[in-house]
Scaffold this motif. Structure first.
Motif, mmCIF file in Angstrom:
data_model
loop_
_atom_site.group_PDB
_atom_site.id
_atom_site.type_symbol
_atom_site.label_atom_id
_atom_site.label_comp_id
_atom_site.label_asym_id
_atom_site.label_seq_id
_atom_site.Cartn_x
_atom_site.Cartn_y
_atom_site.Cartn_z
ATOM 1 N N VAL A 60 3.112 -4.958 2.671
ATOM 2 C CA VAL A 60 2.438 -5.670 3.763
ATOM 3 C C VAL A 60 2.463 -7.183 3.551
ATOM 4 O O VAL A 60 2.101 -7.948 4.431
ATOM 5 C CB VAL A 60 0.975 -5.207 3.942
ATOM 6 N N GLU B 122 -14.606 -13.587 7.189
ATOM 7 C CA GLU B 122 -15.081 -13.625 8.588
ATOM 8 C C GLU B 122 -16.609 -13.622 8.666
ATOM 9 O O GLU B 122 -17.195 -12.751 9.319
ATOM 10 C CB GLU B 122 -14.527 -12.416 9.369
ATOM 11 N N PRO C 119 -3.743 -13.554 13.086
ATOM 12 C CA PRO C 119 -4.203 -12.449 13.930
ATOM 13 C C PRO C 119 -4.517 -11.218 13.097
ATOM 14 O O PRO C 119 -4.161 -11.140 11.916
ATOM 15 C CB PRO C 119 -2.998 -12.188 14.840
ATOM 16 N N SER C 120 -5.155 -10.259 13.716
ATOM 17 C CA SER C 120 -5.493 -9.008 13.057
ATOM 18 C C SER C 120 -4.254 -8.384 12.419
ATOM 19 O O SER C 120 -3.199 -8.331 13.042
ATOM 20 C CB SER C 120 -6.089 -8.068 14.115
ATOM 21 N N GLY C 121 -4.382 -7.973 11.183
ATOM 22 C CA GLY C 121 -3.272 -7.299 10.514
ATOM 23 C C GLY C 121 -2.290 -8.223 9.810
ATOM 24 O O GLY C 121 -1.332 -7.754 9.202
ATOM 25 N N CYS C 122 -2.532 -9.542 9.821
ATOM 26 C CA CYS C 122 -1.551 -10.463 9.228
ATOM 27 C C CYS C 122 -1.623 -10.460 7.711
ATOM 28 O O CYS C 122 -0.723 -10.946 7.036
ATOM 29 C CB CYS C 122 -1.738 -11.878 9.757
ATOM 30 N N GLY C 123 -2.728 -9.953 7.154
ATOM 31 C CA GLY C 123 -2.813 -9.865 5.701
ATOM 32 C C GLY C 123 -3.834 -10.793 5.069
ATOM 33 O O GLY C 123 -3.989 -10.814 3.848
ATOM 34 N N LYS C 124 -4.575 -11.532 5.882
ATOM 35 C CA LYS C 124 -5.497 -12.523 5.309
ATOM 36 C C LYS C 124 -6.628 -11.870 4.506
ATOM 37 O O LYS C 124 -6.969 -12.344 3.433
ATOM 38 C CB LYS C 124 -6.050 -13.453 6.406
ATOM 39 N N THR C 125 -7.161 -10.763 5.016
ATOM 40 C CA THR C 125 -8.232 -10.091 4.272
ATOM 41 C C THR C 125 -7.710 -9.507 2.967
ATOM 42 O O THR C 125 -8.370 -9.593 1.931
ATOM 43 C CB THR C 125 -8.860 -8.975 5.132
ATOM 44 N N THR C 126 -6.522 -8.951 3.018
ATOM 45 C CA THR C 126 -5.917 -8.393 1.802
ATOM 46 C C THR C 126 -5.727 -9.485 0.749
ATOM 47 O O THR C 126 -6.013 -9.276 -0.431
ATOM 48 C CB THR C 126 -4.572 -7.715 2.150
ATOM 49 N N PHE D 248 0.887 -1.159 0.000
ATOM 50 C CA PHE D 248 0.000 0.000 0.000
ATOM 51 C C PHE D 248 0.923 1.206 0.000
ATOM 52 O O PHE D 248 1.638 1.419 0.978
ATOM 53 C CB PHE D 248 -0.907 0.010 1.233
#
Ligand code: ATP
Length: 355
Positions: free
Chosen positions: A18, A159, A37-44, A13
């Motif tokens: 990331v 999620e 965990p939050s911020g690990c990049g899975k959603t991206t 980004f």
């Protein structure tokens, strides 16, 4: 064939990278969970698969087609979002059939498909209701119905259960898995909940800080975590860790730390004197007079059939899960033994598994 393949995927980004060097494949009909965990990049990673986010570098293949530059609409995927993204002014029927209407599918065919999805999802009685007249679980099913009618080659879930209460979450977990067993659509499912991952996945991709830490079946990541990170992330309550060293005095190797001395399987390739962290799952500890781990009970919590005993072991906190009739009161001194073959060793410096 609805395979998905990630080849050296990187994502930035602006100037912030990331994610880098993500490479793995998803087989046709496989249910893969991206966990971390939050911020690990899975959603991206999921959003790049959907085409909602650009891939900075690398190749993304769906089937044998490189889709980096393919519009989301033309990728043959259907995505189910966390907030369901239902249209509040449309009834359930029209919510489910909307994408088909847009695609100008004949009305009779839309009706057939919507009714088919509603039947499978137990939504038939609700087709005439508005989203606000549904429970959270029913709304979730409508969102799945929308994905189902599109005949997509790949389902993407972001999620999808996080807005539901614990009981409904358990129920929907089973429903989504049953739906997959029935339809066989290749599925990528993002969650930070390791229980969801363990119960639903054919294959877990465990991510941390934009990297893949381990890929494996739920059994593989649980039974042979390749690093302390994975060992700690998977399993509830979490694995106990004790820092110590491997000693070979007297022949057979042992893990030794203050208050602890445990015989190791001769197959473990630890070097004499090697500084290691021993991991043992709370469920793999049992109370026994001749136990190798001595500790003082701090608290016993009854969770139902089991009791979680919180202990102090030579300066460490540890947890053991034992049957409820083995409950001990605070202050008691107990000794615990590790079930055979259940010791995990990680190098103290690299935190990687000592095989
Ligand atoms: P969560 O479970 O909280 O959604 P996640 O594992 O899905 O977390 P991502 O949302 O994929 O994580 O984010 C991965 C990294 O990319 C994070 O460091 C995040 O801050 C960063 N990031 C995500 N979207 C953007 C954006 N649009 N602009 C800048 N940075 C972003």
């Amino acid at each position: 064939m609805a395979t998905v393949e990630y080849k050296n995927i990187a994502k930035s980004f602006g100037h912030v990278e990331v994610m880098k060097d993500i490479s793995f494949g998803i087989a046709d009909r496989e249910f893969v969970v991206l966990l971390g965990p939050s911020g690990c990049g899975k959603t991206t990673l999921l959003r790049m698969t959907a085409g909602l986010e650009r891939v900075t570098n690398g190749d993304l293949l769906i089937g044998d087609r490189r889709v980096n530059d393919v519009h989301p609409r033309d990728r043959d995927i259907a995505m189910v979002f966390q907030n369901y993204a239902l249209y509040p002014t449309m009834k359930v029927f029209d919510n489910i059939g909307f994408s088909l209407e847009v695609a100008k599918v004949p009305k009779a065919e839309i009706r057939k498909k919507v009714e088919w999805a509603a039947e499978i999802l137990n939504l038939t009685p609700y087709l005439g209701r508005y989203p606000k007249e549904l429970s959270g679980g029913q709304r979730q099913r409508v969102a799945m119905g929308r994905a189902m009618v599109r005949n997509a080659a790949v389902f993407l879930f972001d999620e999808p259960l996080s807005n539901l209460d614990a009981k409904l979450r358990t129920h929907m977990r089973v429903e989504i898995r049953q739906l997959h067993n029935r339809l066989g659509t290749t599925t990528i499912y993002v969650t930070h909940d390791q229980i969801e991952a363990m119960t639903m996945a054919d294959k877990i991709v465990l991510m941390h800080a934009g990297r893949i830490m381990q890929i494996g079946t739920p059994d593989e990541v649980y039974e042979r975590p390749n690093s302390k990170y994975v060992a700690d992330f998977i399993g509830s309550p979490s694995m106990n860790f004790i820092a110590g060293a491997v000693e070979t005095a007297g022949g057979a190797p042992r893990f030794v730390a203050e208050g602890v001395s445990i015989g190791l399987s001769p197959e473990i390739k630890a070097k004499p004197g090697q500084k290691v962290i021993m991991g043992v799952r709370p469920n793999d500890l049992g109370i026994s007079d001749a136990g190798e781990i001595k500790g003082e009970v701090v608290l016993s919590e009854t969770t139902g059939a089991d009791v979680q005993i919180h202990l102090r072991v030579a300066g460490y906190d540890a947890v053991a899960v034992v049957p409820r009739d083995e409950r001990r009161s605070a202050g008691a001194t107990i000794s615990l033994s590790v079930l055979p073959g259940k010791v995990h060793l990680f190098d103290a410096a690299t935190e990687l598994r000592v095989a």
